[in-house]
Design an enzyme around this catalytic site. Structure first.
Site, PDB file in Angstrom:
ATOM      1  N   CYS A 454       8.498   2.537   4.552  1.00 17.11           N
ATOM      2  CA  CYS A 454       7.224   2.031   5.054  1.00 17.11           C
ATOM      3  C   CYS A 454       6.072   2.945   4.662  1.00 17.11           C
ATOM      4  O   CYS A 454       4.934   2.509   4.566  1.00 17.11           O
ATOM      5  CB  CYS A 454       7.276   1.827   6.554  1.00 17.11           C
ATOM      6  SG  CYS A 454       7.885   3.242   7.447  1.00 17.11           S
ATOM      7  N   HIS A 834       7.240   5.616  11.807  1.00 19.05           N
ATOM      8  CA  HIS A 834       6.995   4.397  11.059  1.00 19.05           C
ATOM      9  C   HIS A 834       5.537   4.387  10.614  1.00 19.05           C
ATOM     10  O   HIS A 834       4.681   4.975  11.262  1.00 19.05           O
ATOM     11  CB  HIS A 834       7.291   3.199  11.980  1.00 19.05           C
ATOM     12  CG  HIS A 834       7.118   1.879  11.310  1.00 19.05           C
ATOM     13  ND1 HIS A 834       7.791   1.531  10.173  1.00 19.05           N
ATOM     14  CD2 HIS A 834       6.348   0.818  11.627  1.00 19.05           C
ATOM     15  CE1 HIS A 834       7.438   0.309   9.819  1.00 19.05           C
ATOM     16  NE2 HIS A 834       6.553  -0.145  10.687  1.00 19.05           N
TER      17      HIS A 834
END
Ligand SMILES: [Zn+2]
Length: 1003
Positions: A454, A834
């Site tokens: 990500c 993330h």
């Protein structure tokens, strides 16, 4: 009397003489007469009406009959009895059983005189059976029209219950066989009139009894999907569809497309025949049904049918645009077919040869309908050019044909394309089958997470949304010598043109992978970005120069050009320069050095420092900037360097400060006159002044409220503030030839086009030997002003123009930046957590007029800031978002903090040449056009994707059909107990009650 009349009729007198004689007979029969006389007159007139070989005879018969109906009702009733009618209908007229085409008209005529009679109900029930029997014999349009006329006027004669359903179905079968034999205009008009009468009857029946609608539609579908009949069913069937209530459409289409008993061939046959209906004149809503079925098929991923039928029919539909009477429907079907067919250029290219001729013909027609058609067509054609660019040779004649017509803007085109793509059709079952997910409503495409990737996905989306950069990348033509850039171009082209909801960046990842990154582990996205930009920059530098073309076309002023051409794309887009000056505190000698950067890494100031500067600096006028320290750079560097990170020591108080220009946010309501950018002060003053008026700034206020909170300008100010080099950091002064205390300051000398800011949240804690994250909330202004030191000859010019947004004085200009992207890190360390990315597309399109009138410009910019849509990119998920969401993310999720920010420089006088060149490049090509190879690769992948989806959907359908059967929509009506005679109360208009019976059918 009958003898006289008969004699007259048989005589050879001219008609006008006969007419006179008949008048007298008619006057006579109005008088009372015996029933035997009556009877023979009725027999004679019946014979004339049914068997008369001239229109005159039939007219006389009709007239006499009407006189008897009016003046001798009892005799008429007696004569016009059930048994007589039954024999007429079943055996024909007279002992020979002659068939007369006028029997139904005759009955229709007689009925009006017996409506009140005791035998009326017997006649009605006889007719209810007889009309059904008639339609089962498949009469032609004339007879069907007669039946329809009769039943429309006398609804008591319409069959009821199951017979009614059968009647409707048989009537539809009749329509399916209607053919207009003659091509004469009158005959066609008559044919249309007949068809309308018949379909009008269906409408009446359906209105009174909605439960007849679905079985009728089922029959209709059976007819058009039949692959057995040699001859195609009549297009007159289109007239039936216009009377189906539109509120049934969704349910009907859903059930139809989810019915696994319908084979592909049948569906294909049906939809092709429906598309042929666009040539049926006068019908309403036909286009809506065709489009609904096409959309329904897309929702269940029957792409192979859609592809085949579109390629088969699109030219035919297009050809109908020539005819005003069917133009509207044909156009809307054509628009849908083309706008939905986005995976390949094949359908559009079929039409190319026909377009110029049609446009010429529409221009010649010069009607409102033609004008409107031309405008919509032009919009469609430009959308197709946009979608399938890269065929200049094929498009040139078409471009020439539509050049006088308006060109839609890019947003409009994207909206049209996004709305209509097959892959964006919603499927109600998608939530249960995640792999059938449709493309995001945003039209943006996600990136698949390849295992903790990500960090990369967020950066790619941020770069993609930096539209000037994206356009330049997509426009590159000679990129053979730049393998990584070529890969980025492919990735961007797929992000722009793929039909997939998300694509895999696998190839790009492996090519751009920093060698020290460990696979599968979370990484620092800022580190990745720096590495990527550096690689791209180095690749271009060693490879071929890509701006050879720009040089040749001489788009830029000479001086600007030299400067510009020496830069790589990365430098042009992200490169800025800063001057670092170090002053020996002993001899006061200043040495300076100019460095290039592609991003600024901003450390967090200690909180006490933060407070000090605010109070200290607020009173210092800009004039106190020591002019003596500004010296020419010692050694300008051309290569992109690591971004300058600065480790701060504690400030030394009482030091003569080297003055700096503050960063500030820009209030939207700010008038030019109020601007005081050269007095150091906190941007918060601004914020609190404007907070009531401006919702955007109120967000800033919110996060600025507490003592610990910081803003991006705070961090930049800290970055630009002087630093004292002392104790173990002493500076080696060349003049003193020894280590000395010194003061170091950085000044920006060139603002990058895209300013990338990295907030240094990750620090190494020596006590715990761990990297830890600073979770402080940092408020992010939508607009930022950055002080940039410019060469003195430039600044003089800029200074004269106070209206220019980039106001300047004493060598500094304030360059305005708009926020484009915010990459958020969620988690407590850079090795975990993330990343996701908020982004919006800032472009110069709305600022395309030269910024000469500063006041006017800023008004439009204000609107711009509110209007530009924010998106949230979270791997495969893309959704709409807002600045409010960006601003509040940390207050809702304390571990989610802004990490990397992209700002775009607003065009001003200084940077205009660069902007001009960039937007020229875009304008020249329309939207950047990927190469043919690339477009073909995308088409190929799109087809592959459609096939995958279809396979998946079919597997699912096979699974569902193996489950115990639920009743399908037409099987269901059998279970409805006949509610004969319950006419009324079931009207479809009554609060949706009409479709109530339908809702239960959805499985
Ligand atoms: Zn010195």
């Amino acid at each position: 009397m009958d003898k006289i009349l008969e004699a007259v009729m048989m005589s050879s007198y001219p008609n006008n003489v006969k007419q006179g004689l008949v008048r007298r007979v008619i006057e006579a029969i109005k008088q009372p007469m015996d029933s035997e006389q009556c009877w023979s007159m009725l027999e004679l007139s019946t014979k004339l009406y049914l068997m008369g070989d001239t229109k005159f005879k039939r007219e006389i018969g009709k007239e006499v009959l009407e006189v008897y109906g009016h003046y001798h009702p009892e005799e008429f009733e007696e004569f016009f009895n059930v048994r007589f009618l039954l024999s007429l209908l079943q055996e024909g007229y007279g002992p020979m059983g002659k068939r007369s085409p006028y029997v139904l008209d005759y009955i229709h005529l007689g009925l009006q005189f017996v409506l009140e009679s005791p035998s009326a109900s017997d006649i009605f029930s006889l007719l209810r059976i007889e009309v059904l029997r008639k339609v089962c014999e498949r009469p032609g349009p004339k007879q069907c029209a007669r039946i329809s006329k009769l039943l429309s006027q006398h609804p008591q004669c319409v069959p009821t219950g199951k017979h009614q359903i059968l009647f409707c179905q048989q009537l539809i079968r009749c329509i399916g066989q209607f053919q207009c034999i003659s091509e004469g205009e009158d005959d066609i008009m008559e044919f249309l009139d007949h068809v309308n009468k018949v379909s009008g009857l269906l409408q009446k029946i359906w209105r009174a009894q909605t439960s007849s609608i679905l079985p009728s539609l089922k029959e209709l579908f059976t007819i058009i999907s039949s692959t057995e009949e040699q001859e195609a069913p009549s297009n007159a069937l289109a007239s039936v569809v216009q009377y189906v209530p539109l509120e049934l459409m969704d349910g009907v289409i859903r059930n139809l497309t989810n019915d696994d008993s319908i084979t592909d061939v049948q569906m294909m046959t049906a939809i092709s025949r429906m598309i042929d209906w666009v040539s049926w004149p006068l019908g309403k809503n036909i286009d809506k049904w065709i489009i609904a079925l096409l959309k329904g098929l897309a929702a269940v991923k029957k792409f192979s049918i859609l592809i085949e039928v579109t390629l088969l029919k699109i030219e035919k539909v297009f050809s109908k645009l020539l005819y005003p009477i069917v133009r509207e429907g044909a156009l809307s079907v054509l628009l849908y077919m083309l706008l939905s067919f986005q995976h390949s250029h094949e359908a559009f290219h079929l039409l190319l040869p026909h377009i110029p001729r049609l446009v010429a013909s529409l221009n010649k027609e010069d009607s409102n309908s033609a004008t409107s058609c031309l405008e919509q067509l032009a919009e469609l054609i430009h959308s197709m050019f946009f979608r399938f660019s890269g065929f200049p040779d094929l498009y040139e004649p078409v471009m020439e044909a539509v050049k006088a017509l308006p060109i839609p803007n890019e947003d409009r085109i994207k909206h049209l394309l996004g709305q209509n793509a097959w892959t964006s059709q919603k499927n109600e079952l998608a939530c249960f089958y995640p792999r059938l997910a449709s493309k995001s409503d945003t039209g943006k495409i996600g990136l698949i997470n390849l295992g903790n990737t990500c960090y990369m996905n967020s950066i790619i989306q941020a770069l993609f949304m930096a539209s000037d950069f994206r356009h330049s990348v997509l426009n590159l033509t000679e990129s053979n010598s730049q393998p990584l850039m070529t890969k980025l171009q492919w990735l961007f082209a797929f992000l722009e043109h793929s039909q997939r909801p998300a694509i895999s960046p696998e190839g790009f990842l492996s090519a751009s992978w920093p060698p020290w990154f460990s696979p599968g582990a979370q990484q620092d996205c800022s580190e990745y970005l720096k590495y990527l930009l550096d690689r791209l920059h180095e690749e271009e530098k060693t490879g071929k120069r890509i701006y050879q073309k720009l040089k040749e076309s001489n788009l830029m002023p000479q001086a600007e050009e030299r400067h510009y051409l020496n830069k790589t794309l990365i430098e042009k887009m992200f490169g800025g320069k800063m001057m670092t000056k170090i002053r020996c505190l002993k001899c006061l000698n200043v040495s300076s050095r100019e460095e290039a950067f592609t991003d600024l890494s901003l450390a967090f100031p200690p909180s006490n420092r933060h407070v000090r500067r605010q109070s200290h600096a607020a009173v210092l006028p800009v004039e106190e900037i020591g002019p003596q320290i500004i010296e020419p750079p010692i050694k300008p560097q051309s290569q992109v360097t690591e971004s300058p990170r600065r480790q701060r020591k504690h400030p030394v108080s009482g030091e003569p400060p080297i003055q700096l220009l503050p960063i500030e946010t820009v209030g939207f309501q700010e008038a030019e006159g109020q601007e005081t950018p050269f007095i150091l002060r906190s941007d918060r003053d601004h914020v609190s002044l404007e907070k009531v008026k401006d919702p955007l700034l109120a967000f800033g206020e919110q996060t600025c409220g507490s003592e610990d909170s910081r803003s991006v300008p705070d961090l930049i100010n800290y970055f630009l503030s002087p630093e004292v080099l002392t104790s173990e950091n002493k500076y080696h002064c060349e003049k003193c030839a020894s280590l000395q205390d010194a003061e170091k300051v950085a000044e920006l000398t060139e603002g990058p086009h895209y300013l990338v800011l990295t907030l240094l949240r990750f620090s190494f804690d020596l006590r715990t030997m761990k990297r830890k994250k600073i979770l402080d909330n940092v408020s992010i202004p939508l607009v930022l002003k950055l002080p940039v030191l410019v060469a003195s000859e430039d600044s003089g010019e800029v200074c004269q123009n106070r209206n220019d947004r980039a106001a300047s004085c004493n060598g500094f200009v304030s360059v305005v930046y708009d926020l484009c992207s915010v990459v958020v890190h969620s988690g407590v360390s850079s090795e975990s957590g993330h990343y996701y990315c908020y982004a919006r597309e800032c472009t110069s399109t709305s600022a395309s007029s030269q910024p000469r009138d500063g006041a006017q410009k800023s008004t439009s910019d204000k609107q711009l800031d509110f209007e530009i849509q924010w998106y949230l990119f979270n791997d495969t998920r893309v959704s709409f978002s807002s600045f409010e969401s960006v601003s509040n993310v940390t207050s809702f999720f304390p571990k989610d903090t802004a990490y990397v920010l992209f700002y775009r420089q607003r065009p001003c006088k200084q940077s205009w040449a660069v902007h001009e060149a960039i937007s020229d490049a875009v304008r020249l090509h329309g939207e950047p056009s990927p190469s043919k190879d690339l477009m073909e690769a995308i088409s190929k992948d799109n087809i592959l994707y459609l096939q995958e989806q279809e396979k998946e959907a079919r597997n699912r359908a096979a699974y569902i059909s193996s489950l115990p059967k639920s009743p399908l929509w037409w099987r269901d009506f059998d279970r409805d107990k006949d509610d004969e005679g319950s006419s009324g109360g079931c009207g479809p208009a009554a609060g949706g009650g009409g479709s109530g019976s339908f809702h239960g059918l959805v499985f």
